[in-house]
Design an enzyme around this catalytic site. Structure first.
Site, PDB file in Angstrom:
ATOM      1  N   CYS A   6      -3.035  36.177 -48.963  1.00  0.00           N
ATOM      2  CA  CYS A   6      -2.624  36.868 -50.197  1.00  0.00           C
ATOM      3  C   CYS A   6      -1.386  37.740 -49.931  1.00  0.00           C
ATOM      4  CB  CYS A   6      -3.805  37.654 -50.758  1.00  0.00           C
ATOM      5  SG  CYS A   6      -3.561  38.165 -52.466  1.00  0.00           S
ATOM      6  N   GLU A  20     -11.692  34.906 -46.494  1.00  0.00           N
ATOM      7  CA  GLU A  20     -12.594  35.933 -45.933  1.00  0.00           C
ATOM      8  C   GLU A  20     -13.581  36.449 -46.966  1.00  0.00           C
ATOM      9  OE1 GLU A  20      -9.810  36.485 -47.266  1.00  0.00           O
ATOM     10  OE2 GLU A  20      -9.538  38.573 -47.870  1.00  0.00           O
ATOM     11  N   HIS A  70      -8.502  33.731 -50.873  1.00  0.00           N
ATOM     12  CA  HIS A  70      -9.152  34.611 -49.895  1.00  0.00           C
ATOM     13  C   HIS A  70     -10.314  33.934 -49.187  1.00  0.00           C
ATOM     14  CE1 HIS A  70      -7.174  38.490 -50.829  1.00  0.00           C
ATOM     15  NE2 HIS A  70      -7.031  37.982 -52.038  1.00  0.00           N
TER      16      HIS A  70
END
Lengths: 81, 233
Positions: free
Chosen positions: B86, B205, B203
């Site tokens: 990002c 994660e 994302h």
């Protein structure tokens, strides 16, 4: 001495913000305004006594290397002495 | 293995990345403050999401002048793995480690929602454990994710299979409807010529354990662990 650096998206890059503003203006009846490009302006105030030639070189460098992303943007500089 | 997560003023996904690399991947994960050029001997670096320096000027434009970025450039030039997520992807583009730029979303809105992405290259340390064409359900959360590059750069990215992730439908089709932000060629992530630097807008994660609704993104961290185990520094 002041420098006004205007940064805008290159003409070849779609500017969705400008398009949205143009569409709004058209709705308000401003039919003559066919295109709008939106950018940003930086007002750089230089210390009194700065050598004008050196100032021009420095501001151009800052505009090129920091204020603009050359992949998508271009700039112009206006001087107010 | 030791994985570093860079922290800038305004980073806000640093703890998510530390959690994924640390608790979930079972590695030593350390925070790297942007103002230090010391990478603390890490084996890989993650630049997390957020709004570094408030995203003032342009996204990632001020972050690239932090001392840590010069160290990162040397680290990357040595072939070590660097992942930008990002805002991290935006920083990698601004500092020149990845080509192109990320512009305002075509629809002008900040978008926060789960999307599907297809792994189009498994030849990177962050995708090597994935199956070619694997579809991942991961969230995006950005206002400036509209990837663009000049025609020559795009041709090079396509030719060298450096487009690592593309936005797709749940079944893997690359369509305009599946493209959330107007990115050229549905690009969600790319890698550098050396293939060790990868940037993506979604994302992984935030989708690395079932409790979060999807563990699809964990393959990025699993890939990294495998890659580091296969070629220790």
């Amino acid at each position: 001495m002041k420098a006004f650096v205007t940064v805008a998206l290159k003409k070849t890059v779609l500017d969705p913000q400008g398009k949205a503003v143009q569409a709004a203006l058209a709705k308000l009846g401003h039919a003559a305004i066919r295109d709008v490009r939106q950018g940003k302006c930086f007002e750089l105030d230089l210390a009194a006594g700065t050598n004008p030639a050196a100032a021009r070189t420095e501001v151009e460098r800052v505009a090129r290397e920091v204020l603009t992303n050359p992949v998508i943007e271009e700039f112009s500089i206006r001087w107010d002495d | 293995m030791k994985i570093g997560v860079v922290v800038f003023p305004g980073s806000n996904c640093d703890h998510d990345a530390l959690h994924a690399a640390g608790a979930l991947a079972g590695q030593e994960a350390v925070a790297l403050w942007h103002d230090s050029s010391d990478l603390q001997g890490v084996d890989a670096v993650v630049i997390p999401g957020g709004f570094s320096f408030g995203d003032y000027l342009r996204t990632g434009a001020i972050a690239r002048f932090s001392p840590v970025v010069d160290s990162l450039k040397r680290f990357a030039a040595q072939g070590n793995p660097v992942l930008g997520i990002c805002n991290g992807f935006q920083i990698l583009c601004e500092c020149g480690l990845l080509p192109g730029a990320l512009m305002r979303n075509a629809g002008l809105r900040y978008i926060c929602k789960p999307v599907h992405i297809r792994v189009d290259s498994t030849d990177t340390p962050f995708t090597q454990a994935a199956v070619p064409g694997q579809i991942l359900r991961v969230p995006i959360a950005h206002g400036e994710g509209n990837y663009t590059a000049d025609a020559a750069t795009l041709a090079e990215l396509e030719r060298d299979h450096r487009i690592v992730f593309r936005y797709c439908t749940p079944t893997g089709a690359i369509t305009a409807e599946a493209n959330p932000n107007g990115s050229v060629a549905n690009i969600a992530g790319i890698c550098n010529a050396g293939r060790n630097v990868v940037g993506l807008m979604p994302h992984p994660e935030r989708a690395s354990e079932a409790m979060l609704g999807s563990a699809d993104g964990f393959v990025v961290f699993r890939s990294l662990i495998e890659a580091l185990a296969a070629s220790p520094r």
